[in-house]
Design a protein around this motif. Structure first.
Motif, PDB file in Angstrom:
ATOM      1  N   HIS A   1       0.839  -1.196   0.000  1.00  0.00           N
ATOM      2  CA  HIS A   1       0.000   0.000   0.000  1.00  0.00           C
ATOM      3  C   HIS A   1       0.879   1.253   0.000  1.00  0.00           C
ATOM      4  O   HIS A   1       0.594   2.237  -0.701  1.00  0.00           O
ATOM      5  N   PHE A   2       1.954   1.223   0.771  1.00  0.00           N
ATOM      6  CA  PHE A   2       2.886   2.352   0.806  1.00  0.00           C
ATOM      7  C   PHE A   2       3.473   2.610  -0.575  1.00  0.00           C
ATOM      8  O   PHE A   2       3.530   3.754  -1.033  1.00  0.00           O
ATOM      9  N   LEU A   3       3.896   1.554  -1.245  1.00  0.00           N
ATOM     10  CA  LEU A   3       4.499   1.691  -2.575  1.00  0.00           C
ATOM     11  C   LEU A   3       3.514   2.328  -3.555  1.00  0.00           C
ATOM     12  O   LEU A   3       3.867   3.260  -4.285  1.00  0.00           O
ATOM     13  N   ARG A   4       2.277   1.856  -3.546  1.00  0.00           N
ATOM     14  CA  ARG A   4       1.260   2.430  -4.436  1.00  0.00           C
ATOM     15  C   ARG A   4       0.983   3.894  -4.085  1.00  0.00           C
ATOM     16  O   ARG A   4       0.911   4.747  -4.968  1.00  0.00           O
ATOM     17  N   SER A   5       0.846   4.167  -2.810  1.00  0.00           N
ATOM     18  CA  SER A   5       0.554   5.537  -2.370  1.00  0.00           C
ATOM     19  C   SER A   5       1.714   6.484  -2.685  1.00  0.00           C
ATOM     20  O   SER A   5       1.506   7.620  -3.132  1.00  0.00           O
ATOM     21  N   PHE A   6       2.924   6.034  -2.433  1.00  0.00           N
ATOM     22  CA  PHE A   6       4.113   6.846  -2.693  1.00  0.00           C
ATOM     23  C   PHE A   6       4.209   7.175  -4.181  1.00  0.00           C
ATOM     24  O   PHE A   6       4.401   8.325  -4.561  1.00  0.00           O
ATOM     25  N   ARG A   7       4.042   6.154  -5.009  1.00  0.00           N
ATOM     26  CA  ARG A   7       4.149   6.366  -6.455  1.00  0.00           C
ATOM     27  C   ARG A   7       3.068   7.326  -6.954  1.00  0.00           C
ATOM     28  O   ARG A   7       3.316   8.176  -7.797  1.00  0.00           O
ATOM     29  N   ARG A   8       1.872   7.188  -6.411  1.00  0.00           N
ATOM     30  CA  ARG A   8       0.773   8.070  -6.806  1.00  0.00           C
ATOM     31  C   ARG A   8       1.075   9.513  -6.390  1.00  0.00           C
ATOM     32  O   ARG A   8       0.840  10.451  -7.140  1.00  0.00           O
ATOM     33  N   ALA A   9       1.625   9.703  -5.216  1.00  0.00           N
ATOM     34  CA  ALA A   9       1.880  11.046  -4.693  1.00  0.00           C
ATOM     35  C   ALA A   9       3.121  11.700  -5.297  1.00  0.00           C
ATOM     36  O   ALA A   9       3.123  12.906  -5.568  1.00  0.00           O
ATOM     37  N   ILE A  10       4.175  10.920  -5.506  1.00  0.00           N
ATOM     38  CA  ILE A  10       5.467  11.479  -5.920  1.00  0.00           C
ATOM     39  C   ILE A  10       5.727  11.311  -7.414  1.00  0.00           C
ATOM     40  O   ILE A  10       6.483  12.057  -8.015  1.00  0.00           O
ATOM     41  N   GLY A  11       5.117  10.300  -8.017  1.00  0.00           N
ATOM     42  CA  GLY A  11       5.313  10.066  -9.444  1.00  0.00           C
ATOM     43  C   GLY A  11       6.416   9.079  -9.758  1.00  0.00           C
ATOM     44  O   GLY A  11       6.749   8.862 -10.918  1.00  0.00           O
ATOM     45  N   MET A  12       6.986   8.504  -8.722  1.00  0.00           N
ATOM     46  CA  MET A  12       8.017   7.483  -8.892  1.00  0.00           C
ATOM     47  C   MET A  12       8.052   6.623  -7.641  1.00  0.00           C
ATOM     48  O   MET A  12       7.490   7.009  -6.612  1.00  0.00           O
ATOM     49  N   THR A  13       8.721   5.494  -7.731  1.00  0.00           N
ATOM     50  CA  THR A  13       8.828   4.615  -6.569  1.00  0.00           C
ATOM     51  C   THR A  13       9.888   5.162  -5.606  1.00  0.00           C
ATOM     52  O   THR A  13      10.725   5.986  -5.996  1.00  0.00           O
ATOM     53  N   PRO A  14       9.878   4.690  -4.371  1.00  0.00           N
ATOM     54  CA  PRO A  14      10.928   5.120  -3.436  1.00  0.00           C
ATOM     55  C   PRO A  14      12.328   4.802  -3.963  1.00  0.00           C
ATOM     56  O   PRO A  14      13.251   5.608  -3.810  1.00  0.00           O
ATOM     57  N   TYR A  15      12.492   3.659  -4.609  1.00  0.00           N
ATOM     58  CA  TYR A  15      13.806   3.299  -5.140  1.00  0.00           C
ATOM     59  C   TYR A  15      14.211   4.249  -6.269  1.00  0.00           C
ATOM     60  O   TYR A  15      15.375   4.665  -6.347  1.00  0.00           O
TER      61      TYR A  15
END
Length: 102
Positions: A30-44
């Motif tokens: 869920h964090f990965l999906r939320s992060f990508r949606r908010a930032i436009g890229m994955t944490p990595y």
């Protein structure tokens, strides 16, 4: 977002997705999906971007060896750094330094 700040502040260290998700109170998926949606890229992807940006600045502002810059930026392997740098900036770190330097 606290996770972005954490990545920026600890970019030279290994960063674990599960730890970031735990800090956010989410499952890692869920964090990965939320992060990508908010930032436009994955944490990595953000981590790589931060590391490469810092390495580019160091290449332009110092005469430090490319390998030292790569390790200082958080890369554990010089060939990975060279490949990622070339993919991002379109040229090798050494050529980038020569072309963009004073």
């Amino acid at each position: 977002m606290a996770a972005v700040r954490c990545i920026d502040e600890h970019a030279t260290e290994p960063i674990n997705l599960a730890d970031l998700a735990s800090e956010a109170g989410m499952s890692k998926y869920h964090f990965l999906r939320s992060f990508r949606r908010a930032i436009g890229m994955t944490p990595y992807q953000l981590l790589l971007s931060v590391r490469l940006r810092r390495a580019a600045v160091a290449l332009l502002s110092s005469n430090t060896a490319v390998a030292d810059i790569a390790y200082d930026a958080g890369f554990s392997d010089l060939s990975t750094f060279n490949n990622r740098f070339r993919a991002r900036f379109g040229e090798s770190p050494s050529r980038f330094r020569r072309r963009s330097g004073p």
